[in-house]
Scaffold this active site. Structure first.
Site, PDB file in Angstrom:
ATOM      1  N   ARG A 184       0.792  -1.010  -0.015  1.00  0.00           N
ATOM      2  CA  ARG A 184       0.054  -0.017   0.004  1.00  0.00           C
ATOM      3  C   ARG A 184       1.014   1.209   0.042  1.00  0.00           C
ATOM      4  O   ARG A 184       0.233   2.360  -0.094  1.00  0.00           O
ATOM      5  CB  ARG A 184      -0.999  -0.099   1.093  1.00  0.00           C
ATOM      6  CG  ARG A 184      -2.226  -0.776   1.101  1.00  0.00           C
ATOM      7  CD  ARG A 184      -3.316  -0.464   1.845  1.00  0.00           C
ATOM      8  NE  ARG A 184      -3.153  -1.356   3.115  1.00  0.00           N
ATOM      9  CZ  ARG A 184      -3.529  -1.209   4.327  1.00  0.00           C
ATOM     10  NH1 ARG A 184      -4.160   0.333   4.313  1.00  0.00           N
ATOM     11  NH2 ARG A 184      -3.032  -1.530   5.303  1.00  0.00           N
ATOM     12  N   ARG A 232      41.088  43.212 -11.084  1.00  0.00           N
ATOM     13  CA  ARG A 232      40.282  43.848 -11.889  1.00  0.00           C
ATOM     14  C   ARG A 232      40.702  45.170 -12.576  1.00  0.00           C
ATOM     15  O   ARG A 232      41.969  45.859 -12.208  1.00  0.00           O
ATOM     16  CB  ARG A 232      38.877  44.648 -10.712  1.00  0.00           C
ATOM     17  CG  ARG A 232      39.651  45.525  -9.876  1.00  0.00           C
ATOM     18  CD  ARG A 232      38.438  45.955  -8.674  1.00  0.00           C
ATOM     19  NE  ARG A 232      39.074  46.840  -8.013  1.00  0.00           N
ATOM     20  CZ  ARG A 232      38.714  47.122  -6.630  1.00  0.00           C
ATOM     21  NH1 ARG A 232      38.156  46.267  -6.000  1.00  0.00           N
ATOM     22  NH2 ARG A 232      39.168  48.192  -6.095  1.00  0.00           N
ATOM     23  N   GLN A 292      12.281 -15.104   6.407  1.00  0.00           N
ATOM     24  CA  GLN A 292      10.904 -15.920   6.440  1.00  0.00           C
ATOM     25  C   GLN A 292      10.533 -16.177   4.758  1.00  0.00           C
ATOM     26  O   GLN A 292      10.322 -15.299   4.005  1.00  0.00           O
ATOM     27  CB  GLN A 292       9.859 -14.936   6.986  1.00  0.00           C
ATOM     28  CG  GLN A 292       8.364 -16.093   7.139  1.00  0.00           C
ATOM     29  CD  GLN A 292       7.403 -14.961   7.549  1.00  0.00           C
ATOM     30  OE1 GLN A 292       7.428 -13.674   7.321  1.00  0.00           O
ATOM     31  NE2 GLN A 292       6.136 -15.535   7.958  1.00  0.00           N
ATOM     32  N   ARG A 315      25.155  22.921   4.724  1.00  0.00           N
ATOM     33  CA  ARG A 315      25.066  21.293   4.278  1.00  0.00           C
ATOM     34  C   ARG A 315      26.108  20.551   5.048  1.00  0.00           C
ATOM     35  O   ARG A 315      26.977  20.977   5.573  1.00  0.00           O
ATOM     36  CB  ARG A 315      25.398  21.707   2.969  1.00  0.00           C
ATOM     37  CG  ARG A 315      24.217  22.125   2.026  1.00  0.00           C
ATOM     38  CD  ARG A 315      24.399  22.301   0.562  1.00  0.00           C
ATOM     39  NE  ARG A 315      24.955  21.186  -0.016  1.00  0.00           N
ATOM     40  CZ  ARG A 315      25.558  21.105  -1.149  1.00  0.00           C
ATOM     41  NH1 ARG A 315      25.831  22.277  -1.776  1.00  0.00           N
ATOM     42  NH2 ARG A 315      25.960  20.050  -1.825  1.00  0.00           N
ATOM     43  N   ASN A 340      -5.121  -5.186  19.883  1.00  0.00           N
ATOM     44  CA  ASN A 340      -3.863  -5.796  20.100  1.00  0.00           C
ATOM     45  C   ASN A 340      -2.934  -4.852  19.332  1.00  0.00           C
ATOM     46  O   ASN A 340      -3.176  -4.646  18.022  1.00  0.00           O
ATOM     47  CB  ASN A 340      -3.509  -6.903  19.534  1.00  0.00           C
ATOM     48  CG  ASN A 340      -2.166  -7.713  19.301  1.00  0.00           C
ATOM     49  OD1 ASN A 340      -1.207  -7.129  20.246  1.00  0.00           O
ATOM     50  ND2 ASN A 340      -2.216  -8.418  18.767  1.00  0.00           N
ATOM     51  N   ALA A 342      29.988  40.329   0.876  1.00  0.00           N
ATOM     52  CA  ALA A 342      28.599  39.767   0.222  1.00  0.00           C
ATOM     53  C   ALA A 342      29.095  39.385  -1.165  1.00  0.00           C
ATOM     54  O   ALA A 342      29.778  40.028  -1.854  1.00  0.00           O
ATOM     55  CB  ALA A 342      27.697  40.942   0.361  1.00  0.00           C
TER      56      ALA A 342
HETATM   57  C1  UD1 Z   1      -1.578  -7.989  13.466  1.00  0.00           C
HETATM   58  C2  UD1 Z   1      -2.141  -8.793  14.556  1.00  0.00           C
HETATM   59  C3  UD1 Z   1      -3.516  -8.034  15.175  1.00  0.00           C
HETATM   60  C4  UD1 Z   1      -2.919  -6.549  15.611  1.00  0.00           C
HETATM   61  C5  UD1 Z   1      -2.203  -5.808  14.256  1.00  0.00           C
HETATM   62  C6  UD1 Z   1      -1.863  -4.558  14.646  1.00  0.00           C
HETATM   63  C7  UD1 Z   1      -1.662 -11.186  14.326  1.00  0.00           C
HETATM   64  C8  UD1 Z   1      -2.239 -12.413  13.919  1.00  0.00           C
HETATM   65  N1  UD1 Z   1      -2.538 -10.033  14.316  1.00  0.00           N
HETATM   66  O1  UD1 Z   1      -2.466  -7.842  12.517  1.00  0.00           O
HETATM   67  O2  UD1 Z   1      -4.048  -8.799  16.445  1.00  0.00           O
HETATM   68  O3  UD1 Z   1      -4.035  -5.845  15.962  1.00  0.00           O
HETATM   69  O4  UD1 Z   1      -1.227  -6.788  13.845  1.00  0.00           O
HETATM   70  O5  UD1 Z   1      -1.359  -3.801  13.831  1.00  0.00           O
HETATM   71  O6  UD1 Z   1      -0.535 -11.148  14.562  1.00  0.00           O
HETATM   72  N2  UD1 Z   1       4.776  -9.985   9.229  1.00  0.00           N
HETATM   73  C9  UD1 Z   1       5.725 -10.793   8.863  1.00  0.00           C
HETATM   74  N3  UD1 Z   1       5.574 -11.944   8.183  1.00  0.00           N
HETATM   75  C10 UD1 Z   1       4.303 -12.500   8.196  1.00  0.00           C
HETATM   76  C11 UD1 Z   1       3.156 -11.706   8.519  1.00  0.00           C
HETATM   77  C12 UD1 Z   1       3.408 -10.500   9.183  1.00  0.00           C
HETATM   78  O7  UD1 Z   1       6.984 -10.511   8.669  1.00  0.00           O
HETATM   79  O8  UD1 Z   1       3.947 -13.798   7.460  1.00  0.00           O
HETATM   80  C13 UD1 Z   1       4.896  -8.822   9.498  1.00  0.00           C
HETATM   81  C14 UD1 Z   1       4.562  -7.672   8.899  1.00  0.00           C
HETATM   82  O9  UD1 Z   1       5.544  -7.292   8.076  1.00  0.00           O
HETATM   83  C15 UD1 Z   1       4.032  -6.565   9.831  1.00  0.00           C
HETATM   84  C16 UD1 Z   1       3.633  -7.418  11.146  1.00  0.00           C
HETATM   85  O10 UD1 Z   1       4.145  -8.752  11.037  1.00  0.00           O
HETATM   86  O11 UD1 Z   1       5.438  -5.862  10.260  1.00  0.00           O
HETATM   87  C17 UD1 Z   1       2.176  -7.270  11.163  1.00  0.00           C
HETATM   88  O12 UD1 Z   1       1.788  -8.347  10.221  1.00  0.00           O
HETATM   89  P1  UD1 Z   1       0.305  -7.698   9.435  1.00  0.00           P
HETATM   90  O13 UD1 Z   1      -0.188  -9.059   8.470  1.00  0.00           O
HETATM   91  O14 UD1 Z   1       0.092  -6.324   9.106  1.00  0.00           O
HETATM   92  O15 UD1 Z   1      -0.940  -8.171  10.791  1.00  0.00           O
HETATM   93  P2  UD1 Z   1      -2.131  -7.802  10.722  1.00  0.00           P
HETATM   94  O16 UD1 Z   1      -3.103  -8.407  10.094  1.00  0.00           O
HETATM   95  O17 UD1 Z   1      -2.425  -6.246  10.773  1.00  0.00           O
END
Ligand code: UD1
Ligand code: CA
Length: 454
Positions: free
Chosen positions: A18, A427, A78, A320, A174, A367
């Site tokens: 996004r 000059r 991962q 800078r 959460n 200047a």
């Molecule tokens: C997660 C929480 C939710 C919480 C919310 C807060 C879980 C199941 N849910 O949901 O309870 O309210 O965050 O924002 O944990 N990520 C990985 N690998 C994956 C999946 C996710 O590295 O396979 C990382 C993402 O990059 C991100 C974070 O984990 O930084 C959260 O993942 P996301 O998919 O955004 O979780 P939510 O569905 O938002």
């Protein structure tokens, strides 16, 4: 603070589609520092004994950034995005070597304060096996809900998609930050399944598993603004605004005068002394140190610069990287300084470019002076000695040295070194014809009259 060793696991495997960007989400910056950098800095402030960062496949730039910003961090990949529990599992080799607290943070959540980490650890110290950072959401849609028992204990975390009607009305959510002190976190992770609406392995399921084993789960609360997660450019701008508000408050409390705080933009690492006064519309890029008593007048852009005690900068100055200004230096309007050291009391008050070189103590740069530092291929140095005086509208063609105490006549193009104490002039000499103006006018009036008749 607890003596239990702390490991922080940072999840950064998400693609962040996004953001609509070629750059991975967690490398987008707030106050000049990537989101990931904010989280790694927090891990440092929390005195983490070890740090694990989980990235997705092919995210070499995230891996490299993590290692650069936190050399102690171990980076794990991962392979498939199967959920937050699966992401933490990627760091199992490090988790298995660790005995103590484990806190999971998201790399896209950059505003958490170290006091909050302390609160989570305190919950573990007082007997919780898992502590979850929760917040009262203005709009809970999309978040996991914190389900509590009648006596207020955390019972489970229910993801939005899996929640029933009653659970959807829970506003306590959460944040994603979870702290564990369990003998066998690896074992808990292995027991998490993926039978849910998303078919993902949810880290949040750890709460029910740990409770089933007889462990206690606690909620630690924080403000919603602290756990803002960045998914879009709009949220990135929102995080920037929150960060800046915080930083301005800190500056004011530390003895900095800001006439219009909301117009001053700090970098994550801006260092400000006491009794610094900053007028409206000043922007700090990374790497700026401002010593005590400095005055920065309106509309300045400053990055990578050190500004000595009681110096006066601006209005409309640009400093800078590599600008190193001594005590009482004055840099005035429309002056650009790059990679130049200025000694105590040196002045460049108007319309100048000073690039690559040095200006001695108490020297005066008139200047319109330009350090011609670039020949189209290479950069060269200009050295102006102590108490030297460079007349207005001079071009100093580098490499060149103006000796201590020397004068450069206004309008000169200086290509050869000037010895200390000399006057250098380059000059054409001025000529003067007495009475010329009157003769010229008479002649021209006659011409005009003649032209009018024809
Ligand atoms: C997660 C929480 C939710 C919480 C919310 C807060 C879980 C199941 N849910 O949901 O309870 O309210 O965050 O924002 O944990 N990520 C990985 N690998 C994956 C999946 C996710 O590295 O396979 C990382 C993402 O990059 C991100 C974070 O984990 O930084 C959260 O993942 P996301 O998919 O955004 O979780 P939510 O569905 O938002
Ligand atoms: Ca999210």
């Amino acid at each position: 603070m607890t003596a239990t060793p702390l490991m922080i696991v940072v999840l950064a495997a998400g693609k962040g589609t996004r953001m609509n960007s070629d750059l991975p989400k967690v490398l987008h910056a707030v106050a000049g520092l990537p989101l990931l950098g904010h989280v790694l800095a927090l891990a440092g402030e929390a005195a983490a004994n070890s740090i694990a960062v989980v990235v997705g496949p092919g995210m070499d730039n995230v891996r490299n950034a993590a290692q650069k910003m936190a050399p102690v961090a171990e980076v794990f990949t991962q392979t498939e995005q199967l959920g937050t529990a699966d992401a933490v599992k990627a760091a199992l080799p490090a988790i298995r070597n660790h005995h103590g607290d484990v806190i999971v943070l998201y790399a896209d959540t950059p505003l958490i304060e170290v006091a909050t980490i302390t609160h989570l650890r305190r919950a573990l110290d007082t007997g919780a096996a898992v502590a979850v950072l929760g917040f009262e959401a203005e709009d809970p849609a999309g978040y996991g809900r914190l389900l509590t028992s009648a006596d207020g204990e955390l019972v489970a975390i229910r993801e939005h998609k899996d929640a029933n009607f009653a659970e959807l009305h829970v506003r306590m959510c959460n944040s994603g930050v979870m702290a564990f002190r369990v003998d066998d976190l690896a074992g808990v992770l292995e027991r998490i399944g993926n039978r849910n609406a998303n078919g993902e392995y949810y880290l949040t399921d750890a709460v029910e598993i740990i409770r089933g084993d007889g462990g206690r789960a606690a909620v630690v609360r924080c403000r919603e603004s602290e756990v803002l997660g960045i998914n879009s450019r709009a949220e990135l701008a929102q995080a920037e605004a929150i960060f800046q508000r915080r930083r301005r408050r800190e500056a004011l409390a530390a003895g900095v005068t800001l006439i219009a705080p909301e117009t001053v933009w700090f970098s994550y690492d801006t260092k400000l002394g006491r009794d610094v006064a900053i007028q409206p519309n000043v922007y700090f890029g990374p790497g700026v140190v401002v010593e005590d008593g400095v005055e920065i007048l309106a509309n300045c852009h400053i990055e990578g610069a050190r500004i000595g005690k009681n110096a006066r900068i601006g209005p409309f100055a640009r400093l800078r990287p590599g600008a190193a200004l001594g005590t009482d230096v004055h840099v005035g309007n429309f002056v650009e300084v790059k990679n130049v050291t200025m000694g105590a009391g040196a002045k460049a008050n108007h319309l100048s470019y000073l690039g690559d070189g040095s200006v001695g103590a108490k020297a005066n740069i008139g200047a319109g002076t330009i350090f011609c530092n670039y020949d189209g291929f290479f950069k060269h140095k200009t050295v102006v000695g102590e108490e030297a005086f460079v007349g207005s509208n001079s071009a100093l063609v580098a490499p060149v040295t103006i000796g201590d105490g020397a004068f450069v006549g206004s309008g000169s193009v200086i290509t050869k070194d000037v010895a200390p104490g000399s006057l250098a002039l380059e000059r054409s000499s001025q000529e003067e014809r007495q009475g010329w103006a009157e003769k010229f006018r008479i002649m021209m009036r006659k011409k005009k009259a003649a032209a009018g008749k024809s």
